[in-house]
Design a protein around this motif. Structure first.
Motif, PDB file in Angstrom:
ATOM      1  N   ALA A  17      38.763  28.284  50.791  1.00 24.25           N
ATOM      2  CA  ALA A  17      38.232  28.964  49.608  1.00 24.25           C
ATOM      3  C   ALA A  17      38.004  30.442  49.919  1.00 24.25           C
ATOM      4  CB  ALA A  17      36.939  28.296  49.150  1.00 24.25           C
ATOM      5  N   ASP A  18      37.537  30.725  51.128  1.00 25.97           N
ATOM      6  CA  ASP A  18      37.364  32.134  51.537  1.00 25.97           C
ATOM      7  C   ASP A  18      38.714  32.852  51.587  1.00 25.97           C
ATOM      8  OD1 ASP A  18      34.651  31.768  51.834  1.00 25.97           O
ATOM      9  OD2 ASP A  18      34.760  31.369  53.994  1.00 25.97           O
ATOM     10  N   GLN A  21      39.881  33.504  48.076  1.00 28.08           N
ATOM     11  CA  GLN A  21      39.124  34.588  47.458  1.00 28.08           C
ATOM     12  C   GLN A  21      39.609  35.946  47.968  1.00 28.08           C
ATOM     13  OE1 GLN A  21      34.862  34.716  48.214  1.00 28.08           O
ATOM     14  NE2 GLN A  21      34.532  35.828  46.302  1.00 28.08           N
ATOM     15  N   ARG A  22      39.821  36.012  49.282  1.00 27.39           N
ATOM     16  CA  ARG A  22      40.289  37.263  49.889  1.00 27.39           C
ATOM     17  C   ARG A  22      41.649  37.668  49.314  1.00 27.39           C
ATOM     18  NH1 ARG A  22      40.022  35.875  55.594  1.00 27.39           N
ATOM     19  NH2 ARG A  22      37.924  35.248  55.036  1.00 27.39           N
ATOM     20  N   ARG A  88      40.146  41.231  45.867  1.00 27.77           N
ATOM     21  CA  ARG A  88      39.309  40.060  46.104  1.00 27.77           C
ATOM     22  C   ARG A  88      38.820  39.459  44.786  1.00 27.77           C
ATOM     23  NH1 ARG A  88      36.061  38.499  50.423  1.00 27.77           N
ATOM     24  NH2 ARG A  88      34.105  37.605  49.715  1.00 27.77           N
ATOM     25  N   ARG A  91      34.853  35.591  42.201  1.00 28.43           N
ATOM     26  CA  ARG A  91      34.254  34.284  42.430  1.00 28.43           C
ATOM     27  C   ARG A  91      35.057  33.545  43.492  1.00 28.43           C
ATOM     28  NH1 ARG A  91      34.334  29.764  39.613  1.00 28.43           N
ATOM     29  NH2 ARG A  91      36.205  30.469  38.549  1.00 28.43           N
ATOM     30  N   ARG A  92      34.353  32.750  44.296  1.00 30.97           N
ATOM     31  CA  ARG A  92      35.026  31.971  45.317  1.00 30.97           C
ATOM     32  C   ARG A  92      35.660  30.768  44.612  1.00 30.97           C
ATOM     33  NH1 ARG A  92      32.764  28.550  48.929  1.00 30.97           N
ATOM     34  NH2 ARG A  92      33.631  28.570  51.021  1.00 30.97           N
TER      35      ARG A  92
END
Lengths: 163, 77
Positions: A17-18, A21-22, A88, A91-92
Protein backbone atom coordinates in the motif's frame (compact mmCIF):
# COMPACT_ATOMS: atom_id res chain seq x y z
CA UNK A 1 -4.19 -21.17 5.80
CA UNK A 2 -0.99 -21.31 7.79
CA UNK A 3 -0.58 -18.54 10.29
CA UNK A 4 2.83 -17.81 8.78
CA UNK A 5 1.27 -17.18 5.36
CA UNK A 6 -1.49 -14.97 6.80
CA UNK A 7 0.99 -12.86 8.75
CA UNK A 8 3.26 -12.56 5.73
CA UNK A 9 0.47 -11.53 3.34
CA UNK A 10 -0.71 -8.91 5.81
CA UNK A 11 2.78 -7.44 6.17
CA UNK A 12 3.34 -7.45 2.40
CA UNK A 13 -0.03 -5.80 1.77
CA UNK A 14 0.85 -3.01 4.22
CA UNK A 15 4.13 -2.38 2.50
CA UNK A 16 2.54 -2.69 -0.95
CA UNK A 17 0.00 0.00 0.00
CA UNK A 18 2.92 2.33 0.73
CA UNK A 19 4.50 1.46 -2.62
CA UNK A 20 1.20 2.12 -4.40
CA UNK A 21 0.73 5.44 -2.64
CA UNK A 22 4.26 6.52 -3.55
CA UNK A 23 3.59 5.64 -7.18
CA UNK A 24 0.36 7.64 -7.16
CA UNK A 25 -1.67 4.48 -7.84
CA UNK A 26 -5.31 4.12 -6.82
CA UNK A 27 -5.02 0.40 -6.04
CA UNK A 28 -2.45 -2.17 -4.98
CA UNK A 29 -1.21 -3.94 -8.10
CA UNK A 30 1.16 -6.84 -8.75
CA UNK A 31 4.20 -4.59 -9.11
CA UNK A 32 3.57 -3.09 -5.67
CA UNK A 33 3.31 -6.57 -4.16
CA UNK A 34 6.58 -7.60 -5.78
CA UNK A 35 8.37 -4.46 -4.56
CA UNK A 36 6.95 -5.06 -1.09
CA UNK A 37 8.19 -8.67 -1.08
CA UNK A 38 11.68 -7.48 -1.92
CA UNK A 39 11.61 -5.13 1.08
CA UNK A 40 10.01 -7.53 3.53
CA UNK A 41 12.45 -9.08 6.02
CA UNK A 42 10.89 -12.58 5.78
CA UNK A 43 13.88 -14.66 4.87
CA UNK A 44 12.86 -17.42 2.43
CA UNK A 45 11.11 -15.25 -0.14
CA UNK A 46 13.71 -12.51 0.08
CA UNK A 47 16.50 -15.04 -0.41
CA UNK A 48 14.75 -16.49 -3.46
CA UNK A 49 14.34 -13.02 -4.97
CA UNK A 50 17.96 -12.17 -4.19
CA UNK A 51 19.10 -15.41 -5.84
CA UNK A 52 17.55 -14.09 -9.07
CA UNK A 53 19.22 -10.69 -8.63
CA UNK A 54 15.91 -9.11 -7.66
CA UNK A 55 16.48 -6.71 -4.82
CA UNK A 56 14.16 -3.73 -4.40
CA UNK A 57 16.33 -1.45 -6.51
CA UNK A 58 16.67 -3.96 -9.34
CA UNK A 59 12.89 -4.45 -9.48
CA UNK A 60 12.34 -0.68 -9.45
CA UNK A 61 14.81 -0.28 -12.32
CA UNK A 62 13.21 -3.11 -14.30
CA UNK A 63 9.76 -1.56 -13.89
CA UNK A 64 11.10 1.83 -15.05
CA UNK A 65 12.73 0.19 -18.04
CA UNK A 66 9.50 -1.63 -18.91
CA UNK A 67 7.66 1.71 -18.82
CA UNK A 68 10.23 3.34 -21.12
CA UNK A 69 10.21 0.44 -23.59
CA UNK A 70 6.43 0.23 -23.74
CA UNK A 71 6.23 3.95 -24.42
CA UNK A 72 8.89 3.72 -27.09
CA UNK A 73 6.93 0.93 -28.77
CA UNK A 74 4.20 3.55 -29.20
CA UNK A 75 6.72 6.03 -30.57
CA UNK A 76 7.09 8.04 -27.38
CA UNK A 77 10.63 8.55 -26.20
CA UNK A 78 10.83 9.87 -22.66
CA UNK A 79 13.73 11.33 -20.80
CA UNK A 80 13.37 10.63 -17.10
CA UNK A 81 14.91 13.96 -16.22
CA UNK A 82 12.16 15.81 -18.08
CA UNK A 83 9.27 13.62 -16.99
CA UNK A 84 7.38 14.82 -13.92
CA UNK A 85 7.75 12.25 -11.13
CA UNK A 86 4.59 10.36 -10.15
CA UNK A 87 2.67 12.38 -7.61
CA UNK A 88 1.97 10.67 -4.34
CA UNK A 89 -1.66 9.67 -3.76
CA UNK A 90 -3.20 11.71 -0.93
CA UNK A 91 -4.73 8.55 0.46
CA UNK A 92 -3.05 5.22 1.08
CA UNK A 93 -4.86 2.78 -1.22
CA UNK A 94 -6.64 -0.07 0.52
CA UNK A 95 -8.18 -1.56 -2.61
CA UNK A 96 -6.37 -4.38 -4.35
CA UNK A 97 -6.31 -4.05 -8.14
CA UNK A 98 -6.92 -6.67 -10.83
CA UNK A 99 -3.28 -7.73 -11.17
CA UNK A 100 -2.85 -7.83 -7.40
CA UNK A 101 -5.86 -10.12 -7.11
CA UNK A 102 -4.37 -12.44 -9.72
CA UNK A 103 -1.18 -12.75 -7.67
CA UNK A 104 -3.14 -13.77 -4.59
CA UNK A 105 -5.45 -16.14 -6.49
CA UNK A 106 -2.64 -17.87 -8.35
CA UNK A 107 -0.48 -18.13 -5.25
CA UNK A 108 -3.29 -19.74 -3.29
CA UNK A 109 -4.21 -22.00 -6.23
CA UNK A 110 -0.70 -23.47 -6.12
CA UNK A 111 -1.58 -25.66 -3.14
CA UNK A 112 -4.20 -28.36 -2.76
CA UNK A 113 -4.83 -27.51 0.88
CA UNK A 114 -4.79 -23.97 2.23
CA UNK A 115 -2.98 -25.13 5.35
CA UNK A 116 0.06 -25.80 3.14
CA UNK A 117 0.38 -22.13 2.13
CA UNK A 118 3.77 -20.59 2.88
CA UNK A 119 5.08 -17.05 2.28
CA UNK A 120 6.88 -18.18 -0.89
CA UNK A 121 3.51 -19.04 -2.46
CA UNK A 122 2.89 -15.33 -2.85
CA UNK A 123 6.04 -15.15 -4.97
CA UNK A 124 4.76 -18.15 -6.90
CA UNK A 125 1.61 -16.13 -7.56
CA UNK A 126 3.74 -13.33 -9.06
CA UNK A 127 5.68 -15.80 -11.20
CA UNK A 128 2.40 -17.25 -12.50
CA UNK A 129 1.42 -13.94 -14.13
CA UNK A 130 1.63 -14.44 -17.87
CA UNK A 131 1.08 -10.97 -19.26
CA UNK A 132 1.35 -7.37 -18.21
CA UNK A 133 3.85 -5.08 -16.54
CA UNK A 134 5.43 -7.48 -14.04
CA UNK A 135 6.27 -10.43 -16.33
CA UNK A 136 7.63 -7.96 -18.87
CA UNK A 137 9.78 -6.25 -16.25
CA UNK A 138 11.05 -9.61 -14.99
CA UNK A 139 12.02 -10.58 -18.53
CA UNK A 140 13.87 -7.26 -18.94
CA UNK A 141 15.71 -7.96 -15.67
CA UNK A 142 16.91 -11.22 -17.24
CA UNK A 143 14.92 -13.40 -14.85
CA UNK A 144 14.21 -16.94 -16.00
CA UNK A 145 10.70 -17.36 -14.58
CA UNK A 146 10.64 -21.13 -15.01
CA UNK A 147 13.95 -21.53 -13.24
CA UNK A 148 12.92 -19.25 -10.37
CA UNK A 149 9.56 -21.03 -10.12
CA UNK A 150 11.40 -24.35 -9.82
CA UNK A 151 13.60 -22.92 -7.08
CA UNK A 152 10.61 -21.56 -5.20
CA UNK A 153 8.97 -24.96 -5.42
CA UNK A 154 12.07 -26.71 -4.12
CA UNK A 155 12.12 -24.36 -1.13
CA UNK A 156 8.61 -25.42 -0.15
CA UNK A 157 7.86 -28.35 2.14
CA UNK A 158 5.60 -31.18 0.94
CA UNK A 159 6.36 -30.54 -2.72
CA UNK A 160 4.68 -33.83 -3.81
CA UNK A 161 1.27 -32.60 -2.72
CA UNK A 162 1.46 -29.39 -4.75
CA UNK A 163 -0.55 -28.72 -7.85
CA UNK B 1 -0.59 14.70 -34.97
CA UNK B 2 2.78 16.21 -34.19
CA UNK B 3 6.05 14.61 -35.17
CA UNK B 4 5.42 11.39 -33.29
CA UNK B 5 5.46 8.39 -35.53
CA UNK B 6 3.56 5.43 -34.18
CA UNK B 7 5.36 2.29 -35.29
CA UNK B 8 3.15 -0.59 -36.30
CA UNK B 9 3.77 -3.50 -33.99
CA UNK B 10 2.76 -7.04 -34.79
CA UNK B 11 3.34 -8.06 -31.20
CA UNK B 12 0.09 -7.96 -29.21
CA UNK B 13 1.84 -8.03 -25.84
CA UNK B 14 3.86 -5.01 -26.85
CA UNK B 15 0.84 -3.17 -28.26
CA UNK B 16 -1.15 -3.73 -25.06
CA UNK B 17 1.81 -2.76 -22.86
CA UNK B 18 2.07 0.48 -24.82
CA UNK B 19 -1.53 1.31 -23.98
CA UNK B 20 -0.87 0.74 -20.26
CA UNK B 21 2.28 2.88 -20.36
CA UNK B 22 0.61 5.70 -22.31
CA UNK B 23 -2.26 5.85 -19.80
CA UNK B 24 0.25 6.01 -16.97
CA UNK B 25 2.21 8.72 -18.75
CA UNK B 26 -0.99 10.70 -19.41
CA UNK B 27 -1.91 10.48 -15.71
CA UNK B 28 1.49 11.78 -14.69
CA UNK B 29 1.31 14.62 -17.20
CA UNK B 30 -2.22 15.49 -16.06
CA UNK B 31 -1.17 15.65 -12.41
CA UNK B 32 1.75 17.92 -13.23
CA UNK B 33 -0.23 20.14 -15.62
CA UNK B 34 -3.16 20.62 -13.23
CA UNK B 35 -0.78 21.46 -10.39
CA UNK B 36 1.06 23.97 -12.56
CA UNK B 37 -2.20 25.63 -13.65
CA UNK B 38 -3.58 25.84 -10.12
CA UNK B 39 -0.32 27.30 -8.81
CA UNK B 40 -0.59 29.87 -11.60
CA UNK B 41 -4.02 30.89 -10.32
CA UNK B 42 -6.33 29.08 -12.75
CA UNK B 43 -9.82 28.28 -11.49
CA UNK B 44 -11.23 24.77 -11.28
CA UNK B 45 -13.68 25.71 -14.02
CA UNK B 46 -10.95 26.82 -16.41
CA UNK B 47 -8.88 23.69 -15.78
CA UNK B 48 -11.97 21.52 -16.27
CA UNK B 49 -12.84 23.30 -19.49
CA UNK B 50 -9.31 22.90 -20.79
CA UNK B 51 -9.30 19.17 -19.99
CA UNK B 52 -12.77 18.69 -21.41
CA UNK B 53 -14.18 17.23 -18.20
CA UNK B 54 -16.53 18.55 -15.53
CA UNK B 55 -15.38 20.78 -12.70
CA UNK B 56 -16.63 18.16 -10.24
CA UNK B 57 -14.48 15.51 -11.89
CA UNK B 58 -11.30 17.57 -11.87
CA UNK B 59 -11.91 18.65 -8.28
CA UNK B 60 -12.58 15.10 -7.12
CA UNK B 61 -9.47 13.79 -8.82
CA UNK B 62 -6.99 16.49 -7.83
CA UNK B 63 -8.12 18.59 -4.85
CA UNK B 64 -6.84 16.38 -2.03
CA UNK B 65 -3.52 15.80 -3.71
CA UNK B 66 -2.97 19.51 -4.35
CA UNK B 67 -3.91 20.43 -0.79
CA UNK B 68 -1.43 17.79 0.42
CA UNK B 69 1.19 19.36 -1.87
CA UNK B 70 0.55 22.75 -0.28
CA UNK B 71 -1.03 24.42 -3.31
CA UNK B 72 -3.29 27.30 -2.43
CA UNK B 73 -6.64 26.57 -4.03
CA UNK B 74 -9.45 28.94 -4.96
CA UNK B 75 -12.82 28.45 -3.29
CA UNK B 76 -15.15 26.40 -5.37
CA UNK B 77 -17.53 29.08 -6.48
Amino acid sequence: MSQEFGTYVKAVMERAADEAQRAGAAAIEAEHLLLAMAAEPESTTRRLLDSAGLDHRAIRDALDEEFRRSLSAAGVIVDDRELPPPSRSPRRPSRIGASGKLVLERGVAAVAHKKDLRPAHLLLGVLRLNAGTVPRALALAGVDRNDLTARVRRSLPGEAGQR
Amino acid sequence: MSGIEVPATADSAEALASVVALRRLADRLEDAAVEQAMRAGWTWSDVAEALGITRQAVHKKHAKRLIAAGVELPRRR
